[in-house]
Design a protein around this motif. Structure first.
Motif, PDB file in Angstrom:
ATOM      1  N   GLY A   6       0.820  -1.207   0.000  1.00 35.02           N
ATOM      2  CA  GLY A   6       0.000   0.000   0.000  1.00 35.02           C
ATOM      3  C   GLY A   6       0.850   1.251   0.000  1.00 35.02           C
ATOM      4  N   ASP A   7       1.952   1.233   0.765  1.00 44.06           N
ATOM      5  CA  ASP A   7       2.855   2.374   0.781  1.00 44.06           C
ATOM      6  C   ASP A   7       3.533   2.552  -0.578  1.00 44.06           C
ATOM      7  OD1 ASP A   7       2.245   2.936   3.394  1.00 44.06           O
ATOM      8  OD2 ASP A   7       4.092   2.056   4.216  1.00 44.06           O
ATOM      9  N   ILE A   8       3.900   1.455  -1.205  1.00 49.19           N
ATOM     10  CA  ILE A   8       4.543   1.527  -2.523  1.00 49.19           C
ATOM     11  C   ILE A   8       3.619   2.233  -3.514  1.00 49.19           C
ATOM     12  CG2 ILE A   8       5.283   0.141  -4.522  1.00 49.19           C
ATOM     13  CD1 ILE A   8       7.361  -0.011  -2.435  1.00 49.19           C
ATOM     14  N   VAL A   9       2.346   1.912  -3.472  1.00 48.91           N
ATOM     15  CA  VAL A   9       1.389   2.480  -4.422  1.00 48.91           C
ATOM     16  C   VAL A   9       1.017   3.916  -4.052  1.00 48.91           C
ATOM     17  CG1 VAL A   9      -0.953   2.249  -5.343  1.00 48.91           C
ATOM     18  CG2 VAL A   9       0.472   0.236  -5.063  1.00 48.91           C
ATOM     19  N   MET A  21      11.557   5.847   2.268  1.00 49.66           N
ATOM     20  CA  MET A  21      10.674   5.173   1.324  1.00 49.66           C
ATOM     21  C   MET A  21      10.392   3.750   1.775  1.00 49.66           C
ATOM     22  SD  MET A  21       9.764   7.207  -0.916  1.00 49.66           S
ATOM     23  CE  MET A  21      10.161   8.911  -1.144  1.00 49.66           C
ATOM     24  N   PRO A  22       9.261   3.195   1.338  1.00 49.92           N
ATOM     25  CA  PRO A  22       8.871   1.848   1.753  1.00 49.92           C
ATOM     26  C   PRO A  22       9.944   0.809   1.462  1.00 49.92           C
ATOM     27  CG  PRO A  22       7.109   2.904   0.510  1.00 49.92           C
ATOM     28  CD  PRO A  22       8.317   3.791   0.427  1.00 49.92           C
ATOM     29  N   LEU A  33       8.182  -2.329  -9.078  1.00 50.52           N
ATOM     30  CA  LEU A  33       7.160  -2.943  -8.233  1.00 50.52           C
ATOM     31  C   LEU A  33       5.855  -2.170  -8.334  1.00 50.52           C
ATOM     32  CD1 LEU A  33       6.392  -5.118  -6.223  1.00 50.52           C
ATOM     33  CD2 LEU A  33       7.406  -3.725  -4.410  1.00 50.52           C
ATOM     34  N   ARG A  34       5.950  -0.864  -8.332  1.00 55.11           N
ATOM     35  CA  ARG A  34       4.751  -0.031  -8.452  1.00 55.11           C
ATOM     36  C   ARG A  34       4.061  -0.259  -9.795  1.00 55.11           C
ATOM     37  NH1 ARG A  34       3.776   5.723  -6.342  1.00 55.11           N
ATOM     38  NH2 ARG A  34       2.024   6.408  -7.597  1.00 55.11           N
ATOM     39  N   ALA A  35       4.813  -0.319 -10.875  1.00 53.69           N
ATOM     40  CA  ALA A  35       4.229  -0.562 -12.197  1.00 53.69           C
ATOM     41  C   ALA A  35       3.549  -1.927 -12.247  1.00 53.69           C
ATOM     42  CB  ALA A  35       5.305  -0.463 -13.269  1.00 53.69           C
ATOM     43  N   TRP A  36       4.176  -2.927 -11.651  1.00 54.81           N
ATOM     44  CA  TRP A  36       3.591  -4.274 -11.626  1.00 54.81           C
ATOM     45  C   TRP A  36       2.294  -4.276 -10.824  1.00 54.81           C
ATOM     46  CZ3 TRP A  36       2.546  -7.769  -7.706  1.00 54.81           C
ATOM     47  CH2 TRP A  36       2.215  -9.055  -8.118  1.00 54.81           C
ATOM     48  N   LEU A  37       2.310  -3.621  -9.660  1.00 60.02           N
ATOM     49  CA  LEU A  37       1.108  -3.558  -8.828  1.00 60.02           C
ATOM     50  C   LEU A  37      -0.023  -2.823  -9.534  1.00 60.02           C
ATOM     51  CD1 LEU A  37       2.673  -2.771  -5.347  1.00 60.02           C
ATOM     52  CD2 LEU A  37       1.374  -4.813  -5.953  1.00 60.02           C
ATOM     53  N   MET A  38       0.291  -1.717 -10.182  1.00 61.46           N
ATOM     54  CA  MET A  38      -0.744  -0.953 -10.877  1.00 61.46           C
ATOM     55  C   MET A  38      -1.360  -1.771 -12.010  1.00 61.46           C
ATOM     56  SD  MET A  38      -1.012   1.628  -9.025  1.00 61.46           S
ATOM     57  CE  MET A  38      -2.079   2.704  -9.935  1.00 61.46           C
TER      58      MET A  38
END
Length: 65
Positions: A6-9, A21-22, A33-38
């Motif tokens: 959640g922090d990454i996003v 940062m997380p 990681l953010r791109a993958w999660l999105m």
């Protein structure tokens, strides 16, 4: 263990202040990681919308059973 997806996003991507940062991940890893999660969230949203759209047509009540 200290990494929150959640922090990454929710936190903006920044090359500065890496320590706060997380997960203390380097910028490049956070960005990947953010791109993958999105993308995963977009796929989940797309699938749930498709299910919601088709659900009435697939329900026994709609079929008259």
């Amino acid at each position: 263990p200290g990494l929150s997806l959640g922090d990454i996003v929710s936190q903006p991507l920044s090359r500065s202040d890496v320590e706060s940062m997380p997960g203390n991940l380097p910028f490049e890893q956070r960005a990947e990681l953010r791109a993958w999660l999105m993308q995963a969230f977009r796929d989940i949203h797309r699938l749930t919308r498709a299910i919601e759209t088709r659900a009435p047509a697939l329900s026994p009540a709609a079929a008259g059973f």
